[in-house]
Design a protein around this motif. Structure first.
Motif, short mmCIF file in Angstrom:
data_model
loop_
_atom_site.label_atom_id
_atom_site.label_comp_id
_atom_site.label_asym_id
_atom_site.label_seq_id
_atom_site.Cartn_x
_atom_site.Cartn_y
_atom_site.Cartn_z
N ARG A 90 7.10 4.51 8.34
CA ARG A 90 6.27 4.79 7.15
C ARG A 90 7.11 5.43 6.04
O ARG A 90 6.86 5.18 4.84
N ARG B 164 -5.28 2.46 14.83
CA ARG B 164 -4.06 3.19 14.51
C ARG B 164 -3.02 3.10 15.61
O ARG B 164 -1.82 2.92 15.35
N TYR C 142 8.38 3.40 3.05
CA TYR C 142 7.47 2.80 2.08
C TYR C 142 6.83 3.81 1.14
O TYR C 142 6.26 3.44 0.13
N VAL C 143 6.93 5.08 1.46
CA VAL C 143 6.28 6.10 0.65
C VAL C 143 7.07 6.31 -0.64
O VAL C 143 8.27 6.51 -0.61
N HIS D 250 0.82 -1.23 0.00
CA HIS D 250 0.00 0.00 0.00
C HIS D 250 0.84 1.27 0.00
O HIS D 250 0.32 2.37 0.23
N LYS D 251 2.17 1.10 -0.27
CA LYS D 251 3.09 2.24 -0.39
C LYS D 251 3.00 3.22 0.78
O LYS D 251 2.98 4.43 0.61
N GLY D 252 2.91 2.65 2.00
CA GLY D 252 2.95 3.46 3.20
C GLY D 252 1.63 4.07 3.63
O GLY D 252 1.60 4.90 4.55
N SER D 253 0.52 3.68 3.00
CA SER D 253 -0.79 4.23 3.38
C SER D 253 -1.25 3.59 4.69
O SER D 253 -1.66 2.43 4.73
N ILE D 254 -1.16 4.36 5.78
CA ILE D 254 -1.52 3.85 7.10
C ILE D 254 -2.99 3.41 7.14
O ILE D 254 -3.33 2.36 7.70
N VAL D 255 -3.86 4.19 6.52
CA VAL D 255 -5.29 3.88 6.53
C VAL D 255 -5.55 2.54 5.85
O VAL D 255 -6.30 1.70 6.37
N ALA D 256 -4.93 2.33 4.68
CA ALA D 256 -5.14 1.08 3.95
C ALA D 256 -4.63 -0.12 4.75
O ALA D 256 -5.25 -1.19 4.77
#
Length: 442
Positions: free
Chosen positions: A438, A424, A441-442, A409-415
């Motif tokens: 994070r 969270r 991964y972004v 998810h390329k660092g998407s915390i919500v996903a």
């Protein structure tokens, strides 16, 4: 899958440019066209990821002059020349200058495709070798290749940075497949000799006479002996345990003549010795103490804990990208099996299993457990449950699962929260616990 390589087509006749471009494009090449050599030179550089197809007879700069300029820019760039019947002697001269090959008009389009394929294979190999040489001279890149957050790997990276700055000779020991050659390159790349030569030879690959000539000279081809070629830089001797006693004596003489600090640093790598012996038993004691003043012993993979899952994930992702398919998703049972495996071949064995797991996954068959069993059957049982409490397996799998999901998810915390059904705060606590950020991964 590997990306199609480019073919730069240079011809002053628009119809010829278009027909060659269309034919090669249908054959799977990525083409770009230029109406003149002058125009092409503006779009090409020394690392152009492809090959050049050029007419010889062109107004302005002709193909021969164009070839010479390309060769001065990059002698490894394959250039295929197109020539009329009367220009064959010129084309033969072009081959002497450095052209890859030539085609005489009218030519068979299939012959063009065949030459382009051979030229791109050669170009890909040239560029891969260049990239490897750049990596092997870049300490930052090399240190990133030493993947893992286990205490033994953290200590290894610290040792490399410390010993890399020193001038003393270094002895590297460890089981097969643990990455000793990579560590030798890293020691050179992070030290003061990084900009100087790194010369390597395997002492097990040559007969005693051949090795003596290569190391100390004289050589029949007039080339410098390696102790001279490496002067001021680093001489890496792989399979040092294979060095005969007479050659050990000559090497010791060279070392003693250098003084302190040594003009040439020697990194000796031991790749194999009997389980009940040490390098101190294998080498002359005086040579051992000169080479072993600083020693690095690489940890076996089975001692690196959750690094096993991290490495397997990274390797399977790389192979999945290479083969154009999805990486296998590791289940909790498979994670435990990877952690429990004895890994007699260490990282090299893990890389092989990761590649085979990706190929199996592409076919939709097989399991990681079957690969481990087949790989280790010659070495005894594939799995062992000794020495690791359940908590270690659970935490290693949990870390791998969060790491994989963050990457996907390329660092998407919500996903990640949604997929793993984690609040969270809990996710943040677990990421902090496992050293995951994070930003990575972004």
């Amino acid at each position: 899958m590997a990306r199609a390589m480019k073919v730069a087509i240079v011809d002053d006749e628009a119809d010829m440019r278009q027909s060659i471009s269309q034919w090669l494009a249908l054959s799977g090449f990525d083409t770009e066209t230029y109406a003149s050599a002058e125009e092409a030179l503006k779009g090409l550089n020394a690392d152009f990821p492809g090959v050049v197809v050029s007419d010889i007879k062109m107004p302005g700069m002709d193909g021969m002059t164009f070839l010479k300029k390309l060769m001065s820019m990059d002698s490894g760039l394959p250039v295929i020349l197109i020539t009329g019947h009367g220009d064959v002697p010129m084309a033969v001269e072009a081959m002497r200058v450095g052209a890859f090959d030539f085609l005489e008009k009218p030519f068979n389009p299939d012959r063009m495709t065949e030459l382009a394929k051979r030229a791109t294979q050669q170009r890909r190999l040239t560029l891969d070798n260049r990239a490897l040489r750049r990596e092997l001279s870049d300490g930052t890149v090399l240190m990133k290749k030493l993947i893992g957050s286990s205490p033994v790997m953290e200590r290894l990276r610290e040792d490399i940075l410390d010993l890399g700055q020193a001038d003393s000779h270094v002895l590297i020991d460890g089981e097969t497949g643990t990455g000793k050659t990579l560590v030798a390159h890293a020691l050179h790349a992070v030290g003061a000799r990084a900009g100087r030569k790194f010369v390597t030879i395997s002492c097990a690959a040559w007969s005693e006479d051949q090795l003596s000539a290569k190391l100390f000279g004289p050589n029949d081809d007039g080339s410098l002996p390696l102790v001279e070629e490496a002067r001021g830089g680093t001489l890496c001797l792989e399979d040092i345990e294979s060095l005969s006693h007479p050659l050990q004596s000559r090497l010791l003489t060279v070392i003693n003549e250098q003084g302190t600090p040594p003009e040439t640093r020697i990194i000796a790598i031991c790749n194999e010795h009997a389980p009940d012996t040490t390098l101190e038993n294998v080498l002359r004691s005086d040579l051992y103490y000169r080479l072993g003043a600083m020693t690095i012993v690489l940890p076996p993979l089975r001692m690196r804990g959750e690094d096993i899952l991290t490495l397997f994930t990274r390797m399977s992702e790389q192979f999945a990208e290479e083969y154009g398919c999805e990486a296998p998703q590791v289940t909790a049972q498979e994670a435990a099996q990877l952690l429990q495996a004895p890994w007699p071949g260490n990282v090299r064995q893990l890389v092989n299993i990761a590649e085979r797991a990706v190929l199996q996954n592409r076919r939709g068959s097989g399991s990681i457990a079957s690969l481990l069993m087949a790989d280790n059957e010659a070495s005894g049982p594939a799995l062992t449950t000794e020495g690791k409490p359940l908590k270690d397996y659970v935490e290693a799998f949990e870390r791998m699962l969060i790491d994989n999901t963050m990457r996907r998810h390329k660092g998407s915390i919500v996903a990640v929260m949604e997929e793993l059904c984690l609040p969270r705060r809990t996710l943040n606590e677990k990421m902090a616990k496992y050293g995951l950020s994070r930003a990575d991964y972004v």
